[in-house]
Write a protein that holds these residues in place. Structure first.
Motif, PDB file in Angstrom:
ATOM      1  N   GLN A  52      64.415   3.989  23.479  1.00 48.00           N
ATOM      2  CA  GLN A  52      64.070   3.467  22.164  1.00 48.00           C
ATOM      3  C   GLN A  52      62.913   4.194  21.471  1.00 48.00           C
ATOM      4  N   PRO A  53      63.041   5.499  21.315  1.00 52.71           N
ATOM      5  CA  PRO A  53      62.022   6.238  20.551  1.00 52.71           C
ATOM      6  C   PRO A  53      62.175   5.933  19.057  1.00 52.71           C
ATOM      7  N   ASP A  54      61.194   6.378  18.264  1.00 49.87           N
ATOM      8  CA  ASP A  54      61.286   6.206  16.817  1.00 49.87           C
ATOM      9  C   ASP A  54      61.958   7.396  16.149  1.00 49.87           C
ATOM     10  N   LYS A  55      61.957   8.531  16.839  1.00 48.43           N
ATOM     11  CA  LYS A  55      62.637   9.729  16.335  1.00 48.43           C
ATOM     12  C   LYS A  55      62.872  10.648  17.525  1.00 48.43           C
ATOM     13  N   ILE A  56      63.955  11.388  17.444  1.00 48.43           N
ATOM     14  CA  ILE A  56      64.177  12.409  18.471  1.00 48.43           C
ATOM     15  C   ILE A  56      63.985  13.775  17.828  1.00 48.43           C
ATOM     16  N   ASN A  57      63.215  14.629  18.470  1.00 44.88           N
ATOM     17  CA  ASN A  57      63.064  16.018  18.038  1.00 44.88           C
ATOM     18  C   ASN A  57      64.031  16.871  18.848  1.00 44.88           C
ATOM     19  N   TYR A  58      64.554  17.901  18.204  1.00 46.47           N
ATOM     20  CA  TYR A  58      65.485  18.827  18.857  1.00 46.47           C
ATOM     21  C   TYR A  58      64.902  20.226  18.745  1.00 46.47           C
ATOM     22  N   ALA A  59      64.736  20.900  19.869  1.00 42.60           N
ATOM     23  CA  ALA A  59      64.070  22.197  19.798  1.00 42.60           C
ATOM     24  C   ALA A  59      64.817  23.277  20.563  1.00 42.60           C
ATOM     25  N   THR A  60      64.994  24.399  19.895  1.00 44.22           N
ATOM     26  CA  THR A  60      65.494  25.608  20.527  1.00 44.22           C
ATOM     27  C   THR A  60      64.499  26.719  20.225  1.00 44.22           C
ATOM     28  N   ALA A  62      54.937  19.025  15.385  1.00 44.23           N
ATOM     29  CA  ALA A  62      55.906  19.646  16.288  1.00 44.23           C
ATOM     30  C   ALA A  62      55.438  19.424  17.719  1.00 44.23           C
ATOM     31  N   PHE A  63      56.333  19.017  18.580  1.00 42.19           N
ATOM     32  CA  PHE A  63      55.917  18.811  19.975  1.00 42.19           C
ATOM     33  C   PHE A  63      55.584  20.161  20.606  1.00 42.19           C
ATOM     34  N   HIS A  64      54.670  20.139  21.548  1.00 41.20           N
ATOM     35  CA  HIS A  64      54.318  21.364  22.266  1.00 41.20           C
ATOM     36  C   HIS A  64      53.863  20.986  23.669  1.00 41.20           C
ATOM     37  N   ASP A  65      53.791  21.995  24.524  1.00 40.47           N
ATOM     38  CA  ASP A  65      53.481  21.739  25.928  1.00 40.47           C
ATOM     39  C   ASP A  65      52.062  22.135  26.321  1.00 40.47           C
ATOM     40  N   ASP A  66      51.198  22.315  25.324  1.00 38.97           N
ATOM     41  CA  ASP A  66      49.823  22.736  25.613  1.00 38.97           C
ATOM     42  C   ASP A  66      48.917  21.560  25.971  1.00 38.97           C
ATOM     43  N   VAL A  67      49.473  20.559  26.576  1.00 38.54           N
ATOM     44  CA  VAL A  67      48.687  19.424  27.074  1.00 38.54           C
ATOM     45  C   VAL A  67      49.134  19.145  28.508  1.00 38.54           C
ATOM     46  N   ASP A  68      48.384  18.307  29.192  1.00 33.50           N
ATOM     47  CA  ASP A  68      48.704  18.041  30.597  1.00 33.50           C
ATOM     48  C   ASP A  68      50.120  17.496  30.772  1.00 33.50           C
ATOM     49  N   LYS A  69      50.744  17.951  31.849  1.00 37.80           N
ATOM     50  CA  LYS A  69      52.063  17.426  32.193  1.00 37.80           C
ATOM     51  C   LYS A  69      51.935  16.001  32.717  1.00 37.80           C
ATOM     52  N   VAL A  70      52.985  15.227  32.523  1.00 35.70           N
ATOM     53  CA  VAL A  70      53.071  13.922  33.169  1.00 35.70           C
ATOM     54  C   VAL A  70      54.227  13.983  34.157  1.00 35.70           C
ATOM     55  N   HIS A 123      56.742  13.114  27.144  1.00 35.37           N
ATOM     56  CA  HIS A 123      57.567  12.446  26.143  1.00 35.37           C
ATOM     57  C   HIS A 123      58.673  11.734  26.923  1.00 35.37           C
ATOM     58  N   LYS A 124      58.532  10.432  27.048  1.00 36.20           N
ATOM     59  CA  LYS A 124      59.421   9.645  27.904  1.00 36.20           C
ATOM     60  C   LYS A 124      60.887   9.828  27.516  1.00 36.20           C
ATOM     61  N   GLY A 125      61.674  10.341  28.450  1.00 36.93           N
ATOM     62  CA  GLY A 125      63.096  10.531  28.221  1.00 36.93           C
ATOM     63  C   GLY A 125      63.506  11.957  27.889  1.00 36.93           C
ATOM     64  N   HIS A 166      70.020  26.545  24.830  1.00 35.00           N
ATOM     65  CA  HIS A 166      69.697  25.203  25.299  1.00 35.00           C
ATOM     66  C   HIS A 166      68.857  24.510  24.231  1.00 35.00           C
ATOM     67  N   VAL A 167      68.949  23.201  24.211  1.00 33.02           N
ATOM     68  CA  VAL A 167      68.176  22.414  23.250  1.00 33.02           C
ATOM     69  C   VAL A 167      67.346  21.389  24.006  1.00 33.02           C
ATOM     70  N   HIS A 168      66.064  21.319  23.655  1.00 32.98           N
ATOM     71  CA  HIS A 168      65.198  20.271  24.195  1.00 32.98           C
ATOM     72  C   HIS A 168      65.380  19.014  23.353  1.00 32.98           C
ATOM     73  N   VAL A 169      65.699  17.930  24.018  1.00 29.86           N
ATOM     74  CA  VAL A 169      65.849  16.635  23.355  1.00 29.86           C
ATOM     75  C   VAL A 169      64.567  15.865  23.659  1.00 29.86           C
ATOM     76  N   VAL A 170      63.722  15.734  22.633  1.00 30.33           N
ATOM     77  CA  VAL A 170      62.364  15.233  22.859  1.00 30.33           C
ATOM     78  C   VAL A 170      62.126  13.954  22.064  1.00 30.33           C
ATOM     79  N   PRO A 171      62.133  12.818  22.742  1.00 29.31           N
ATOM     80  CA  PRO A 171      61.895  11.547  22.049  1.00 29.31           C
ATOM     81  C   PRO A 171      60.444  11.453  21.600  1.00 29.31           C
TER      82      PRO A 171
END
Ligand SMILES: [Zn+2]
Length: 141
Positions: free
Chosen positions: A80-88, A113-121, A38-40, A97-102
């Motif tokens: 310039q994302p379309d929405k930012i997700n915030y996750a704790t 919901a964003f998740h990390d069960d896919v390949d890392k970039v 997720h860029k940014g 801590h909060v993850h700021v996920v564009p």
């Protein structure tokens, strides 16, 4: 939990393998996440080892969430994302801590919901360096 079980407090190799420090603010430290699928994506960590928002004083809450908003604005301006997700979450690493996920419309995990069960970039070090620099400038103004 002992402080030394916390990789945020430890600030050692484990932390550095996952993220890169962007800057320190009054109530938090900002990191760029190494996994940039997720860029940014950034992380905003509270300055002390507290594990729940309600353990912060009202002043700390105000300061911390103000800084979180400032970081989100910087990410918004730069990428310039379309929405930012915030996750704790914090079951494993409870330090506040909060993850700021564009999120980008039509892009990865849009609408879920964003998740990390896919390949890392992962990016070349030079690209991380550029992102850290531009984020620092944008956040600190
Ligand atoms: Zn900690």
């Amino acid at each position: 939990m002992m402080m030394n079980d916390c990789f945020y407090c430890e600030n050692g190799d484990k932390l550095k393998s996952l993220m890169i420090e962007v800057c320190k603010l009054d109530y938090s430290t900002v990191y760029l996440n190494r996994d940039q699928k997720h860029k940014g994506r950034c992380i905003v960590m509270f300055k002390d080892h507290k594990t729940e928002y309600f353990q912060l004083t009202p002043e700390e809450n105000k300061g911390y969430f103000g800084e979180l908003a400032k970081v989100a604005q910087a990410v918004w301006n730069l990428y310039q994302p379309d929405k930012i997700n915030y996750a704790t979450f914090g079951d494993g690493v409870p330090h506040v801590h909060v993850h700021v996920v564009p999120k980008y419309e039509g892009g990865l995990q849009w609408g879920e919901a964003f998740h990390d069960d896919v390949d890392k970039v992962l990016l070349p070090e030079e690209e991380y360096k550029e992102m850290v620099e531009e984020l620092r400038k944008e956040i600190l103004g």
